[in-house]
Design a protein around this motif. Structure first.
Motif, PDB file in Angstrom:
ATOM      1  N   THR A  43       0.834  -1.202   0.000  1.00  0.00           N
ATOM      2  CA  THR A  43       0.000   0.000   0.000  1.00  0.00           C
ATOM      3  C   THR A  43       0.870   1.254   0.000  1.00  0.00           C
ATOM      4  OG1 THR A  43      -1.820  -1.114   1.126  1.00  0.00           O
ATOM      5  CG2 THR A  43      -1.749   1.282   1.318  1.00  0.00           C
ATOM      6  N   ASP A  44       1.957   1.234   0.776  1.00  0.00           N
ATOM      7  CA  ASP A  44       2.836   2.399   0.818  1.00  0.00           C
ATOM      8  C   ASP A  44       3.637   2.572  -0.473  1.00  0.00           C
ATOM      9  OD1 ASP A  44       1.892   3.272   3.208  1.00  0.00           O
ATOM     10  OD2 ASP A  44       3.698   2.817   4.369  1.00  0.00           O
ATOM     11  N   VAL A  45       3.943   1.491  -1.172  1.00  0.00           N
ATOM     12  CA  VAL A  45       4.580   1.613  -2.484  1.00  0.00           C
ATOM     13  C   VAL A  45       3.604   2.283  -3.453  1.00  0.00           C
ATOM     14  CG1 VAL A  45       5.443   0.344  -4.497  1.00  0.00           C
ATOM     15  CG2 VAL A  45       6.193  -0.311  -2.206  1.00  0.00           C
ATOM     16  N   ILE A  46       2.383   1.803  -3.481  1.00  0.00           N
ATOM     17  CA  ILE A  46       1.368   2.366  -4.378  1.00  0.00           C
ATOM     18  C   ILE A  46       1.159   3.853  -4.085  1.00  0.00           C
ATOM     19  CG2 ILE A  46      -1.092   2.286  -4.978  1.00  0.00           C
ATOM     20  CD1 ILE A  46      -0.877  -0.806  -4.435  1.00  0.00           C
ATOM     21  N   ALA A  47       1.169   4.220  -2.804  1.00  0.00           N
ATOM     22  CA  ALA A  47       0.957   5.613  -2.403  1.00  0.00           C
ATOM     23  C   ALA A  47       2.197   6.477  -2.589  1.00  0.00           C
ATOM     24  CB  ALA A  47       0.507   5.660  -0.947  1.00  0.00           C
ATOM     25  N   GLY A  48       3.333   5.855  -2.895  1.00  0.00           N
ATOM     26  CA  GLY A  48       4.559   6.625  -3.089  1.00  0.00           C
ATOM     27  C   GLY A  48       5.285   6.968  -1.806  1.00  0.00           C
ATOM     28  N   ARG A  49       4.907   6.365  -0.682  1.00  0.00           N
ATOM     29  CA  ARG A  49       5.574   6.650   0.592  1.00  0.00           C
ATOM     30  C   ARG A  49       6.901   5.903   0.726  1.00  0.00           C
ATOM     31  NH1 ARG A  49       0.040   7.107   2.061  1.00  0.00           N
ATOM     32  NH2 ARG A  49      -0.205   4.878   2.422  1.00  0.00           N
ATOM     33  N   ILE A  50       7.035   4.763   0.038  1.00  0.00           N
ATOM     34  CA  ILE A  50       8.306   4.042  -0.024  1.00  0.00           C
ATOM     35  C   ILE A  50       8.543   3.656  -1.477  1.00  0.00           C
ATOM     36  CG2 ILE A  50       8.210   3.209   2.359  1.00  0.00           C
ATOM     37  CD1 ILE A  50       7.347   0.463   1.278  1.00  0.00           C
ATOM     38  N   ASP A  51       9.792   3.365  -1.806  1.00  0.00           N
ATOM     39  CA  ASP A  51      10.155   3.096  -3.198  1.00  0.00           C
ATOM     40  C   ASP A  51       9.872   1.675  -3.657  1.00  0.00           C
ATOM     41  OD1 ASP A  51      11.084   5.698  -3.587  1.00  0.00           O
ATOM     42  OD2 ASP A  51      13.062   5.183  -2.827  1.00  0.00           O
ATOM     43  N   SER A  52      10.058   0.697  -2.757  1.00  0.00           N
ATOM     44  CA  SER A  52       9.927  -0.685  -3.185  1.00  0.00           C
ATOM     45  C   SER A  52       9.690  -1.603  -1.992  1.00  0.00           C
ATOM     46  CB  SER A  52      11.183  -1.139  -3.936  1.00  0.00           C
ATOM     47  OG  SER A  52      12.301  -1.078  -3.062  1.00  0.00           O
ATOM     48  N   THR A  53       9.278  -2.820  -2.305  1.00  0.00           N
ATOM     49  CA  THR A  53       9.080  -3.844  -1.282  1.00  0.00           C
ATOM     50  C   THR A  53       9.088  -5.206  -1.930  1.00  0.00           C
ATOM     51  OG1 THR A  53       7.707  -4.547   0.584  1.00  0.00           O
ATOM     52  CG2 THR A  53       6.546  -3.875  -1.406  1.00  0.00           C
ATOM     53  N   PHE A  54       9.315  -6.232  -1.133  1.00  0.00           N
ATOM     54  CA  PHE A  54       9.047  -7.605  -1.553  1.00  0.00           C
ATOM     55  C   PHE A  54       7.647  -7.907  -1.067  1.00  0.00           C
ATOM     56  CE2 PHE A  54      13.574  -8.338  -2.131  1.00  0.00           C
ATOM     57  CZ  PHE A  54      13.597  -9.321  -3.105  1.00  0.00           C
ATOM     58  N   THR A  55       6.838  -8.520  -1.904  1.00  0.00           N
ATOM     59  CA  THR A  55       5.497  -8.928  -1.486  1.00  0.00           C
ATOM     60  C   THR A  55       5.185 -10.265  -2.130  1.00  0.00           C
ATOM     61  OG1 THR A  55       3.224  -8.137  -1.167  1.00  0.00           O
ATOM     62  CG2 THR A  55       4.196  -7.792  -3.348  1.00  0.00           C
ATOM     63  N   ASP A  56       4.129 -10.893  -1.661  1.00  0.00           N
ATOM     64  CA  ASP A  56       3.776 -12.179  -2.257  1.00  0.00           C
ATOM     65  C   ASP A  56       3.056 -11.966  -3.583  1.00  0.00           C
ATOM     66  OD1 ASP A  56       0.609 -12.708  -1.572  1.00  0.00           O
ATOM     67  OD2 ASP A  56       1.620 -11.478  -0.063  1.00  0.00           O
ATOM     68  N   LEU A  57       3.150 -12.958  -4.438  1.00  0.00           N
ATOM     69  CA  LEU A  57       2.575 -12.858  -5.775  1.00  0.00           C
ATOM     70  C   LEU A  57       1.071 -12.641  -5.725  1.00  0.00           C
ATOM     71  CD1 LEU A  57       3.282 -12.952  -8.775  1.00  0.00           C
ATOM     72  CD2 LEU A  57       2.830 -15.397  -8.715  1.00  0.00           C
ATOM     73  N   ALA A  58       0.410 -13.279  -4.770  1.00  0.00           N
ATOM     74  CA  ALA A  58      -1.044 -13.139  -4.671  1.00  0.00           C
ATOM     75  C   ALA A  58      -1.452 -11.682  -4.488  1.00  0.00           C
ATOM     76  CB  ALA A  58      -1.574 -13.999  -3.520  1.00  0.00           C
ATOM     77  N   ALA A  59      -0.705 -10.938  -3.700  1.00  0.00           N
ATOM     78  CA  ALA A  59      -1.024  -9.525  -3.479  1.00  0.00           C
ATOM     79  C   ALA A  59      -0.490  -8.640  -4.598  1.00  0.00           C
ATOM     80  CB  ALA A  59      -0.442  -9.067  -2.142  1.00  0.00           C
ATOM     81  N   GLY A  60       0.702  -8.927  -5.065  1.00  0.00           N
ATOM     82  CA  GLY A  60       1.350  -8.046  -6.019  1.00  0.00           C
ATOM     83  C   GLY A  60       0.924  -8.199  -7.465  1.00  0.00           C
ATOM     84  N   LEU A  61       0.520  -9.409  -7.864  1.00  0.00           N
ATOM     85  CA  LEU A  61       0.191  -9.634  -9.274  1.00  0.00           C
ATOM     86  C   LEU A  61      -0.985  -8.780  -9.729  1.00  0.00           C
ATOM     87  CD1 LEU A  61       0.856 -11.119 -11.850  1.00  0.00           C
ATOM     88  CD2 LEU A  61      -0.585 -13.015 -11.070  1.00  0.00           C
ATOM     89  N   ALA A  62      -2.025  -8.739  -8.932  1.00  0.00           N
ATOM     90  CA  ALA A  62      -3.188  -7.922  -9.314  1.00  0.00           C
ATOM     91  C   ALA A  62      -2.803  -6.451  -9.409  1.00  0.00           C
ATOM     92  CB  ALA A  62      -4.318  -8.113  -8.306  1.00  0.00           C
TER      93      ALA A  62
END
Length: 139
Positions: free
Chosen positions: A9-28
């Motif tokens: 959520t913070d990557v999408i909002a631009g509060r942080i630059d990057s993250t590792f996330t699981d495919l289930a959350a990130g693919l969509a």
């Protein structure tokens, strides 16, 4: 972060630059154009998203497996552990469950508690060696 969704959520909002996330959350999120995937941590490209690169294409040998397992207290009776393991394996072998989880990026691997312990031990040794190679020390 308490978990991947908050970081994503913070990557999408631009509060942080990057993250590792699981495919289930990130693919969509990637398919909707909200984030850009730099690389999957799997050893090979993922069949549901073959267009996405893997980190190992840039960093040879890189592989990070995210997994979920069922755990019980160390003193749990062996008969209870065997029943729980059998029930979980029954569910994980169900074609509908495998298909549904597969659509979200998860792979089911039914098995034994012994096999899980051995795999976890191997992973712990692998990460300990990597930590030593890059100079990390236990606190």
């Amino acid at each position: 972060y308490r978990g991947g969704p908050e970081a994503l959520t913070d990557v999408i909002a631009g509060r942080i630059d990057s993250t590792f996330t699981d495919l289930a959350a990130g693919l969509a999120q990637a398919r909707e154009g909200r984030v850009r995937v730099l690389g999957l941590s799997t050893a090979q490209r993922f069949p549901l998203a073959p267009e996405l690169p893997i980190v190992a294409e840039t960093v040879p040998g890189f592989s990070l497996t995210v997994w979920f397992g069922l755990a019980v207290a160390a003193g749990a009776p062996p008969a209870m552990l065997a029943r729980a393991n059998a029930a979980l394996n029954t569910v994980l072998r169900e074609p509908q469950i495998r298909e549904r989880l597969g659509r979200t990026g998860y792979t089911t691997i039914p098995g034994t508690a012994e096999a899980a312990r051995a795999w976890i031990g191997d992973e712990m040794r692998r990460y300990a060696q990597l930590a030593e190679q890059v100079g990390l020390e236990r606190q």
